[in-house]
Design an enzyme around this catalytic site. Sequence first.
Site, PDB file in Angstrom:
ATOM      1  N   ALA A 179      -6.148  -9.346  -5.497  1.00  0.00           N
ATOM      2  CA  ALA A 179      -6.035 -10.073  -4.223  1.00  0.00           C
ATOM      3  C   ALA A 179      -4.749 -10.882  -4.163  1.00  0.00           C
ATOM      4  O   ALA A 179      -4.020 -10.854  -3.165  1.00  0.00           O
ATOM      5  CB  ALA A 179      -7.247 -10.978  -4.025  1.00  0.00           C
ATOM      6  N   SER A 193      -3.869 -18.517 -13.051  1.00  0.00           N
ATOM      7  CA  SER A 193      -4.482 -19.331 -14.099  1.00  0.00           C
ATOM      8  C   SER A 193      -4.609 -18.543 -15.403  1.00  0.00           C
ATOM      9  O   SER A 193      -5.046 -17.395 -15.398  1.00  0.00           O
ATOM     10  CB  SER A 193      -5.864 -19.813 -13.660  1.00  0.00           C
ATOM     11  OG  SER A 193      -6.524 -20.444 -14.741  1.00  0.00           O
ATOM     12  N   GLU A 219     -11.780  -0.495  -8.162  1.00  0.00           N
ATOM     13  CA  GLU A 219     -10.973   0.641  -8.584  1.00  0.00           C
ATOM     14  C   GLU A 219     -11.034   1.833  -7.634  1.00  0.00           C
ATOM     15  O   GLU A 219     -10.371   2.840  -7.882  1.00  0.00           O
ATOM     16  CB  GLU A 219     -11.399   1.072  -9.986  1.00  0.00           C
ATOM     17  CG  GLU A 219     -11.174  -0.020 -11.014  1.00  0.00           C
ATOM     18  CD  GLU A 219     -11.531   0.387 -12.431  1.00  0.00           C
ATOM     19  OE1 GLU A 219     -10.906  -0.124 -13.362  1.00  0.00           O
ATOM     20  OE2 GLU A 219     -12.445   1.231 -12.597  1.00  0.00           O
ATOM     21  N   LYS A 241      -8.839  10.635  -4.285  1.00  0.00           N
ATOM     22  CA  LYS A 241     -10.209  10.519  -3.800  1.00  0.00           C
ATOM     23  C   LYS A 241     -10.293  11.100  -2.393  1.00  0.00           C
ATOM     24  O   LYS A 241      -9.606  10.650  -1.477  1.00  0.00           O
ATOM     25  CB  LYS A 241     -10.647   9.046  -3.793  1.00  0.00           C
ATOM     26  CG  LYS A 241     -12.030   8.810  -3.193  1.00  0.00           C
ATOM     27  CD  LYS A 241     -12.341   7.316  -3.146  1.00  0.00           C
ATOM     28  CE  LYS A 241     -13.669   7.051  -2.438  1.00  0.00           C
ATOM     29  NZ  LYS A 241     -13.960   5.606  -2.332  1.00  0.00           N
ATOM     30  N   LEU A 251     -12.246 -12.310  -2.699  1.00  0.00           N
ATOM     31  CA  LEU A 251     -13.583 -12.850  -2.962  1.00  0.00           C
ATOM     32  C   LEU A 251     -13.756 -14.274  -2.460  1.00  0.00           C
ATOM     33  O   LEU A 251     -14.887 -14.723  -2.276  1.00  0.00           O
ATOM     34  CB  LEU A 251     -13.890 -12.792  -4.468  1.00  0.00           C
ATOM     35  CG  LEU A 251     -14.035 -11.387  -5.062  1.00  0.00           C
ATOM     36  CD1 LEU A 251     -14.257 -11.475  -6.562  1.00  0.00           C
ATOM     37  CD2 LEU A 251     -15.171 -10.633  -4.403  1.00  0.00           C
ATOM     38  N   GLU A 286     -18.914   1.447  -0.210  1.00  0.00           N
ATOM     39  CA  GLU A 286     -17.955   2.257   0.541  1.00  0.00           C
ATOM     40  C   GLU A 286     -16.505   1.892   0.207  1.00  0.00           C
ATOM     41  O   GLU A 286     -15.593   2.172   0.975  1.00  0.00           O
ATOM     42  CB  GLU A 286     -18.210   2.128   2.044  1.00  0.00           C
ATOM     43  CG  GLU A 286     -19.424   2.904   2.534  1.00  0.00           C
ATOM     44  CD  GLU A 286     -19.201   4.420   2.565  1.00  0.00           C
ATOM     45  OE1 GLU A 286     -18.034   4.849   2.418  1.00  0.00           O
ATOM     46  OE2 GLU A 286     -20.186   5.168   2.738  1.00  0.00           O
ATOM     47  N   ILE A 339     -10.611  -3.543  -1.396  1.00  0.00           N
ATOM     48  CA  ILE A 339      -9.149  -3.513  -1.332  1.00  0.00           C
ATOM     49  C   ILE A 339      -8.690  -3.488   0.127  1.00  0.00           C
ATOM     50  O   ILE A 339      -7.724  -4.160   0.513  1.00  0.00           O
ATOM     51  CB  ILE A 339      -8.596  -2.285  -2.082  1.00  0.00           C
ATOM     52  CG1 ILE A 339      -9.027  -2.314  -3.555  1.00  0.00           C
ATOM     53  CG2 ILE A 339      -7.081  -2.218  -1.957  1.00  0.00           C
ATOM     54  CD1 ILE A 339      -8.421  -3.418  -4.363  1.00  0.00           C
TER      55      ILE A 339
END
Length: 506
Positions: free
Chosen positions: A18, A42, A52, A81, A337, A346, A350
């Site tokens: 992110a 951090s 992934e 994919k 997040l 699904e 990303i």
Amino acid sequence: MENPDHINSYVILGGGTAGWMSAAILARALEHTDAQITVIESPHVPSVGVGEATIPSIIDLLNYLNISQIDFVSQTDATFKLAIRFVDWLKQGTEYWHPFGKIGSQIDGIPFYQHWLKQQKIDPSFEFTDFSPAVALSKQNKFFIPDPKNPTNLSSTSHALHFDASKVAQYLQKYCLNKNVNIITDHLVETDLSIEGNIKTLHLESGRQLDADFFIDCSGQKALLIGKALRVGYDSWQDFLPVDSAVAMQTEKLDIIPPYTLSTAAEHGWRWQIPLQNRTGNGYVYASDYCNNEEAIESLIKHACTNSKAITDPKVIKFVTGKRKKMWHRNCLSVGLSTGFLEPLESTSIYLIMRAMLNFVQVLPSKSICEPSIKEYNRLIDDEYNSIRDFIVLHYCVTQRKDTKFWRMWQNLSIPDSLSEKLALFKSHGRLYKNPSDLFSQDSWYAVLEGMKVRPTSYDPLVDRSNFNLIKQSFIQTKQALWFNASETLNHEDYLKRIKRARMVN
């Protein structure tokens, strides 16, 4: 002469996928300005590192960033994919496909699905996704990228990527360094707000104090800026999506690397299998009301290690499905997040990072906060989250499984009103209201609805105006031609080898 109201400094709190994706998009958008971008990563917070699998929008992002797909695939151990294969979702022993790209083509201005639906009443031997180029390729372990100069009946497919999330973060970090993004390895201790309620200063563990005009919160579920400092609340969707835990682990690479993600419904949730060039990602998403961590780990190991050796220990991840009440508040934007969580059924995590930042750079703020722009931004992202939530709920709420308490729960669980209305419209004549903010195309909805055996009572009456004898013949010819042309393409792994060779030449 520069406008003194323009933002001169951005701070992104958090690295990982992110943080570095946000920094890359922002750096690309601002590369011809004097704005400073700083990422604080951090040393105490490991990246979740399990995002992934992607959807085709990842290719759009690479194009936006001017990143070579050949280079990216090679350096992130990526595979291609074409679809998701769903096993045991309707009931045990069944499977269906959610492919990328088009399924069939419109006939006489009417969606292909409607003509297929009429055909089903006469000859049910054709599956809806038999007319998907992506499925024809996937079933034969083939891969193909359409050439616009040489169109074929495979040209309507599209593809996404599976990749090593940690290597993607490293790749994007290098990209950002080349765009003069500053990196600080430090840990946030405290946040100061201005009198007006904006974020003003970050106090770091090293004693350093950092001021900026605008802040982007990529601190994960802790949401240290948008949640802890600015007190923006969180809407839980656990009533609609009760799974709240996942366990993930990596195993050795598969003997044959398929060009699709595998999603298998399990006793108390579902398992994923994501094939990479160097290894395989595995996970079990489950509801802790029905399954404890030890049971989930045991189940995942049993299935993931049947024909493959583990290379990492299982890692448990807890989450609350839902979203932040505001993604953008005052001089802070939350991404990833810190914004919310939708289970990866699904592969949308990303995409939501990418969409949050691409929407943001289209309405870059000034130092003077513009509430109408913020309100419109939040509305658009809200709509994205709501539509994806509904699509995920669809996979569960129409199941016929009753073999465990988890699946029996779904027989009576409430669903969002927006999904209920969409299903009611569909069940009459197979029509789908298209929400402009809906990430998923009508073909995606049709594929999952048919995969879960949700059928309308009748087809669109306008279908009857078409020459059905010609359409019946075209069904046979189209299916055969798709299968044959797919068989003539390269194997997925051979395509990956070609990518590696191309990179070496360049």
